[in-house]
Design an enzyme around this catalytic site. Structure first.
Site, PDB file in Angstrom:
ATOM      1  CG  HIS A 216      27.207  32.340  68.797  1.00 34.31           C
ATOM      2  ND1 HIS A 216      26.006  32.936  69.065  1.00 34.31           N
ATOM      3  CD2 HIS A 216      27.998  33.314  68.294  1.00 34.31           C
ATOM      4  CE1 HIS A 216      26.063  34.207  68.732  1.00 34.31           C
ATOM      5  NE2 HIS A 216      27.264  34.473  68.251  1.00 34.31           N
TER       6      HIS A 216
HETATM    7  C1  UD1 Z   1      31.290  35.159  64.721  1.00 38.05           C
HETATM    8  C2  UD1 Z   1      31.347  36.591  65.302  1.00 38.05           C
HETATM    9  C3  UD1 Z   1      30.158  36.799  66.238  1.00 38.05           C
HETATM   10  C4  UD1 Z   1      28.856  36.459  65.550  1.00 38.05           C
HETATM   11  C5  UD1 Z   1      28.944  35.034  65.030  1.00 38.05           C
HETATM   12  C6  UD1 Z   1      27.667  34.599  64.324  1.00 38.05           C
HETATM   13  C7  UD1 Z   1      33.566  37.592  65.682  1.00 38.05           C
HETATM   14  C8  UD1 Z   1      34.574  37.925  66.697  1.00 38.05           C
HETATM   15  N1  UD1 Z   1      32.546  36.812  66.094  1.00 38.05           N
HETATM   16  O1  UD1 Z   1      31.477  34.263  65.802  1.00 38.05           O
HETATM   17  O2  UD1 Z   1      30.119  38.158  66.626  1.00 38.05           O
HETATM   18  O3  UD1 Z   1      27.785  36.586  66.475  1.00 38.05           O
HETATM   19  O4  UD1 Z   1      30.048  34.957  64.108  1.00 38.05           O
HETATM   20  O5  UD1 Z   1      27.715  33.242  64.025  1.00 38.05           O
HETATM   21  O6  UD1 Z   1      33.684  38.011  64.550  1.00 38.05           O
HETATM   22  N2  UD1 Z   1      33.110  27.608  61.938  1.00 38.05           N
HETATM   23  C9  UD1 Z   1      32.729  26.630  61.065  1.00 38.05           C
HETATM   24  N3  UD1 Z   1      32.110  27.013  59.903  1.00 38.05           N
HETATM   25  C10 UD1 Z   1      31.882  28.315  59.581  1.00 38.05           C
HETATM   26  C11 UD1 Z   1      32.290  29.304  60.486  1.00 38.05           C
HETATM   27  C12 UD1 Z   1      32.896  28.936  61.657  1.00 38.05           C
HETATM   28  O7  UD1 Z   1      32.913  25.458  61.313  1.00 38.05           O
HETATM   29  O8  UD1 Z   1      31.304  28.573  58.504  1.00 38.05           O
HETATM   30  C13 UD1 Z   1      33.745  27.208  63.215  1.00 38.05           C
HETATM   31  C14 UD1 Z   1      35.259  27.182  63.149  1.00 38.05           C
HETATM   32  O9  UD1 Z   1      35.698  26.163  63.965  1.00 38.05           O
HETATM   33  C15 UD1 Z   1      35.639  28.521  63.755  1.00 38.05           C
HETATM   34  C16 UD1 Z   1      34.560  28.703  64.791  1.00 38.05           C
HETATM   35  O10 UD1 Z   1      33.379  28.143  64.217  1.00 38.05           O
HETATM   36  O11 UD1 Z   1      36.918  28.525  64.287  1.00 38.05           O
HETATM   37  C17 UD1 Z   1      34.312  30.151  65.160  1.00 38.05           C
HETATM   38  O12 UD1 Z   1      34.058  30.907  63.974  1.00 38.05           O
HETATM   39  P1  UD1 Z   1      34.335  32.514  63.957  1.00 38.05           P
HETATM   40  O13 UD1 Z   1      33.849  33.077  62.690  1.00 38.05           O
HETATM   41  O14 UD1 Z   1      35.753  32.765  64.359  1.00 38.05           O
HETATM   42  O15 UD1 Z   1      33.474  33.033  65.160  1.00 38.05           O
HETATM   43  P2  UD1 Z   1      31.940  32.769  65.534  1.00 38.05           P
HETATM   44  O16 UD1 Z   1      31.920  32.059  66.843  1.00 38.05           O
HETATM   45  O17 UD1 Z   1      31.165  32.168  64.399  1.00 38.05           O
END
Ligand code: UD1
Length: 380
Positions: A216
């Site tokens: 991820h």
């Molecule tokens: C975040 C953390 C990372 C951690 C990871 C665990 C930061 C910079 N990154 O990354 O350190 O290892 O979480 O999972 O804080 N999305 C969904 N549903 C959700 C959450 C996210 O669909 O419940 C999708 C959205 O499109 C979003 C993307 O995932 O834009 C990324 O989510 P985000 O929380 O920004 O970062 P992670 O890649 O999950």
């Protein structure tokens, strides 16, 4: 009885939940009376990334929900800060406790520090020395803002001292994520049950072994060329061993956007939805090999003694390599395949459990916090 101290405990994303669950229990049992206010920023919000974990880990529902959702780094961080500021104004806690290195960790630490509320950081001091990782920026800054810093491995203390943080503020307590792992391991979901739940009961019919893959990190999944290379490597690996691949929402979105999902349309690779905590434990525990870019999975496989290959150039958790079952495989397809085949042939290294990864890290943290509060908030 004296009035309890109040600590605002912040969760935001999936890996925060397994870290916070034992801390909440330990604070509730602490000799110094402490009330916790559980604040959820809402960085993760899908049921399979968030809500289901509260139930599975026996956590109470958050007392405050900030509902920030997804966004750019600046937008997400700013929104958490704005909303968390109001929470601090209305609840006036003695301290704010943050875990890990996600955007919400830094946002809440920065808000608290500006309001002169002490910050307590659990999982402090980890460093990849790669500032291209958003988490590395979050780690360095959160640690600079923290009054008490709780480290999970010996490298943390050295990194923090090098950055000028006084030793009296740093406590080597061990790994809270492993507290949860030890508590839940006996209830890990059997692999066949995990597969049945996604209608893949027959997937491992002809195999006793499988590899487990998680990805991820933006550096792996946001660059389409790199993602394609990794997917092609996985398909090659599947000629040797079937691969189970629970897909993080970020990874699923990138595979769709760049039309790479069809590469995985092969009989020996199974894409699964994000897995529940106990299902993931079951999948890790019985895997012949785990390939990952997650920090938590590197630690969990070390605790389980399962061979792990980290698909990055570095790790901020070096004890998983020096003592545990992890190895850095980097980003070269031929190296990843050669190391994987070596593990499949010879079993890989089992490693040993690092110091203080013993199921009692949260109790040690609560003990330090209780003593610090009783001394009127002086670090030490
Ligand atoms: C975040 C953390 C990372 C951690 C990871 C665990 C930061 C910079 N990154 O990354 O350190 O290892 O979480 O999972 O804080 N999305 C969904 N549903 C959700 C959450 C996210 O669909 O419940 C999708 C959205 O499109 C979003 C993307 O995932 O834009 C990324 O989510 P985000 O929380 O920004 O970062 P992670 O890649 O999950």
């Amino acid at each position: 009885m004296s009035t309890p101290y109040r600590i605002a405990c912040v969760v935001a994303a999936r890996p925060n939940l397994m870290k916070m669950a034992p801390i909440l229990r330990a604070l509730a049992a602490c000799a110094t009376p402490i009330d916790s206010i559980l604040v959820h920023t809402g960085q993760h919000y899908d049921a399979d990334m968030d809500g289901d974990f509260f139930t599975a880990l026996g956590m109470r529902a958050p007392d405050v929900q900030l509902q920030v959702g997804s966004g750019s780094h600046a937008a997400q961080t700013a929104l958490v800060m704005q909303r968390f500021e109001s929470v601090l104004e209305s609840t006036a806690p003695s301290a704010v406790l943050v875990v890990g290195d996600v955007n919400s960790t830094l946002a809440c630490a920065l808000t608290a520090a500006k309001m002169q509320v002490p910050v307590l950081h659990v999982e402090a001091g980890l460093r990849s020395y790669d500032r291209a990782m958003p988490e590395e920026v979050n780690r360095v800054l959160t640690d600079q803002l923290s009054t008490l810093l709780f480290t999970s491995e010996a490298s943390g203390m050295n990194n923090l001292l090098r950055e000028g943080i006084p030793a009296a503020r740093i406590h080597f307590v061990g790994n809270v994520m492993i507290d949860t792992l030890q508590r839940e391991l006996a209830r890990a979901t059997p692999v066949l049950d995990v597969l049945r739940q996604v209608n893949l009961a027959g997937f491992l019919q002809h195999d006793t072994r499988y590899a487990l893959l998680t990805l991820h990190r933006p550096s792996n999944v946001d660059d389409p060329r790199r993602l394609r290379m990794l997917m092609e490597t996985v398909v090659k690996l599947s000629e040797d061993v079937p691969v189970l691949f629970p897909l993080h929402p970020r990874t699923r979105a990138m595979l769709q956007r760049h039309e790479l999902g069809k590469l995985l349309d092969t009989p020996r690779v199974a894409c699964l939805p994000p897995q529940a905590y106990r299902a993931m434990l079951g999948l890790m525990k019985h895997a012949s090999l785990v390939l990952t870019d997650s920090g938590g999975v590197q630690e969990e496989t070390t605790a389980l003694g399962v061979p792990c290959l980290t698909l990055r150039d570095s790790t901020e958790r070096p004890v998983t390599v020096s003592e545990g079952s992890n190895a850095i495989a980097g980003r070269d397809a031929s190296v990843i395949l050669a190391l994987s085949r070596d593990i499949l042939r010879y079993g890989g290294k089992a490693g040993r459990i690092p110091p203080f990864w013993d199921g009692h890290a949260a109790e040690r943290i609560a003990g330090h916090i209780g003593r610090w509060l009783a001394l009127d908030g002086e670090p030490g």
